[in-house]
Scaffold this motif. Structure first.
Motif, PDB file in Angstrom:
ATOM      1  N   GLN A 179       0.816  -1.209   0.000  1.00  0.00           N
ATOM      2  CA  GLN A 179       0.000   0.000   0.000  1.00  0.00           C
ATOM      3  C   GLN A 179       0.853   1.264   0.000  1.00  0.00           C
ATOM      4  O   GLN A 179       0.429   2.299  -0.522  1.00  0.00           O
ATOM      5  CB  GLN A 179      -0.945   0.002   1.216  1.00  0.00           C
ATOM      6  N   SER A 180       2.051   1.186   0.561  1.00  0.00           N
ATOM      7  CA  SER A 180       2.935   2.351   0.551  1.00  0.00           C
ATOM      8  C   SER A 180       3.381   2.678  -0.871  1.00  0.00           C
ATOM      9  O   SER A 180       3.439   3.846  -1.265  1.00  0.00           O
ATOM     10  CB  SER A 180       4.161   2.089   1.433  1.00  0.00           C
ATOM     11  N   LEU A 202       2.157  -8.186  -8.824  1.00  0.00           N
ATOM     12  CA  LEU A 202       1.907  -8.587  -7.438  1.00  0.00           C
ATOM     13  C   LEU A 202       1.117  -7.519  -6.693  1.00  0.00           C
ATOM     14  O   LEU A 202       0.323  -7.833  -5.806  1.00  0.00           O
ATOM     15  CB  LEU A 202       3.237  -8.838  -6.713  1.00  0.00           C
ATOM     16  N   LEU A 203       1.340  -6.253  -7.045  1.00  0.00           N
ATOM     17  CA  LEU A 203       0.618  -5.165  -6.386  1.00  0.00           C
ATOM     18  C   LEU A 203      -0.815  -5.071  -6.878  1.00  0.00           C
ATOM     19  O   LEU A 203      -1.749  -4.878  -6.081  1.00  0.00           O
ATOM     20  CB  LEU A 203       1.329  -3.835  -6.650  1.00  0.00           C
ATOM     21  N   VAL A 204      -0.995  -5.178  -8.197  1.00  0.00           N
ATOM     22  CA  VAL A 204      -2.329  -5.065  -8.798  1.00  0.00           C
ATOM     23  C   VAL A 204      -2.495  -6.218  -9.793  1.00  0.00           C
ATOM     24  O   VAL A 204      -2.162  -6.082 -10.966  1.00  0.00           O
ATOM     25  CB  VAL A 204      -2.512  -3.715  -9.525  1.00  0.00           C
ATOM     26  N   PRO A 205      -2.996  -7.370  -9.341  1.00  0.00           N
ATOM     27  CA  PRO A 205      -3.160  -8.511 -10.254  1.00  0.00           C
ATOM     28  C   PRO A 205      -4.127  -8.182 -11.378  1.00  0.00           C
ATOM     29  O   PRO A 205      -5.209  -7.625 -11.147  1.00  0.00           O
ATOM     30  CB  PRO A 205      -3.718  -9.617  -9.340  1.00  0.00           C
ATOM     31  N   THR A 206      -3.738  -8.519 -12.601  1.00  0.00           N
ATOM     32  CA  THR A 206      -4.597  -8.235 -13.754  1.00  0.00           C
ATOM     33  C   THR A 206      -4.884  -9.476 -14.585  1.00  0.00           C
ATOM     34  O   THR A 206      -5.392  -9.374 -15.695  1.00  0.00           O
ATOM     35  CB  THR A 206      -3.941  -7.176 -14.666  1.00  0.00           C
ATOM     36  N   GLU A 207      -4.549 -10.645 -14.068  1.00  0.00           N
ATOM     37  CA  GLU A 207      -4.839 -11.877 -14.801  1.00  0.00           C
ATOM     38  C   GLU A 207      -6.352 -12.074 -14.876  1.00  0.00           C
ATOM     39  O   GLU A 207      -7.049 -12.075 -13.857  1.00  0.00           O
ATOM     40  CB  GLU A 207      -4.188 -13.072 -14.121  1.00  0.00           C
ATOM     41  N   VAL A 208      -6.855 -12.248 -16.078  1.00  0.00           N
ATOM     42  CA  VAL A 208      -8.301 -12.388 -16.269  1.00  0.00           C
ATOM     43  C   VAL A 208      -8.735 -13.784 -15.837  1.00  0.00           C
ATOM     44  O   VAL A 208      -8.191 -14.774 -16.318  1.00  0.00           O
ATOM     45  CB  VAL A 208      -8.686 -12.146 -17.743  1.00  0.00           C
ATOM     46  N   PRO A 209      -9.704 -13.908 -14.916  1.00  0.00           N
ATOM     47  CA  PRO A 209     -10.156 -15.223 -14.460  1.00  0.00           C
ATOM     48  C   PRO A 209     -10.950 -15.954 -15.537  1.00  0.00           C
ATOM     49  O   PRO A 209     -11.220 -15.422 -16.615  1.00  0.00           O
ATOM     50  CB  PRO A 209     -11.041 -14.880 -13.254  1.00  0.00           C
TER      51      PRO A 209
END
Length: 273
Positions: free
Chosen positions: A63-64, A139-146
């Motif tokens: 978050q930092s 790792l901070l903002v996962p964008t892998e489409v489920p």
């Protein structure tokens, strides 16, 4: 023959030492553009870990990093993620380099070591940031489409508070979404829906959710997704993911409602693609 007193000799020695110290500082100082090619690895603009001092990687709260924004001063950056871990000069330094350890979320406390770079403008306020490896911002903002092809991104990560302006990591996440969509679909179509939490008027929340969905669509169009293939909608505070007690927007209630502040992106193959 004139005999110098001990105090005079001491002053002379201190003066010489001071001049030598200034010369050393001048020799170590970076030029204003911080063009330190001696510590660059060929091609990527990051320092070589094996050739420079660093502390082995700093564990930092994700978050930092996500709070890093354009226009922040060096002091503000330092308060969030600490000082740079590479010595890059004394004066006019416009580039800070970090080595972060980020947990992967897998069992056993696995983590990866990431290099992160912060660029400052002429006024020494933050201008841009860069990651050396694409897996680190993922790792901070996962964008892998489920499998259901609907990706849910946090509104708190994509946007500043009460704003439809995309953040640094928000833009970076959308760039990965566009790249993935273009790689997996011949003619990708997208439906983008924005949501807010329940605080604020219904009308305001509806407008904010619509403008945020539009901002995401505009940015994705700039990344190569045809704007005519993107539909947007704003549902405001409708369809909450979580229910949290409390009539006031206290920090604890606001944090509880975080999942409701989101943008959903559904990706599909358009007919004839």
């Amino acid at each position: 023959m004139k005999v110098l007193s001990s105090s005079t000799l001491l002053k002379a020695a201190l003066g010489a030492a001071g001049i030598a110290s200034l010369a050393m500082v001048a020799g170590c100082a970076s030029p204003p553009n911080n063009d330190r090619t001696d510590i660059r690895e060929a091609g990527d603009g990051f320092p070589a870990l094996e050739d420079n001092w660093h502390d082995g990687g700093r564990f930092v709260e994700p978050q930092s990093i996500l709070r890093i924004r354009e226009g922040q001063s060096k002091d503000q950056v330092r308060q969030l993620i600490g000082g740079p871990q590479f010595s890059e000069g004394f004066f006019g330094v416009r580039e800070w380099n970090y080595v972060f350890n980020l947990y992967t979320g897998k069992a056993g406390g696995d983590y990866i070591t990431c290099q992160y770079q912060v660029d400052f403008d002429d006024d020494m306020t933050l201008e841009n940031t860069h990651w050396r490896d694409a897996q680190c911002p993922e790792l901070l903002v996962p964008t892998e489409v489920p499998e259901d092809e609907t990706l849910v991104l946090s509104g708190d990560v994509l946007f500043d508070f009460d704003s439809d302006q995309l953040t640094l990591e928000g833009r970076r996440a959308l760039e990965r979404v566009a790249q993935s969509a273009k790689g997996e679909f011949t003619s990708p179509g997208m439906t983008i829906v924005g949501y807010t939490d329940r605080f604020g008027s219904v009308e305001y929340n509806l407008e904010l959710s619509q403008s945020r969905a539009g901002a995401v669509a505009t940015y994705l169009a700039g990344q190569g997704i045809s704007r005519s293939n993107i539909r947007t909608a704003g549902h405001g505070e409708a369809d909450p993911v979580v229910e949290c007690p409390g009539a006031r927007a206290t920090p604890s209630v606001t944090e509880c409602l975080r999942p409701n502040r989101r943008v959903e992106i559904t990706i599909s193959e358009l007919a004839g693609g």
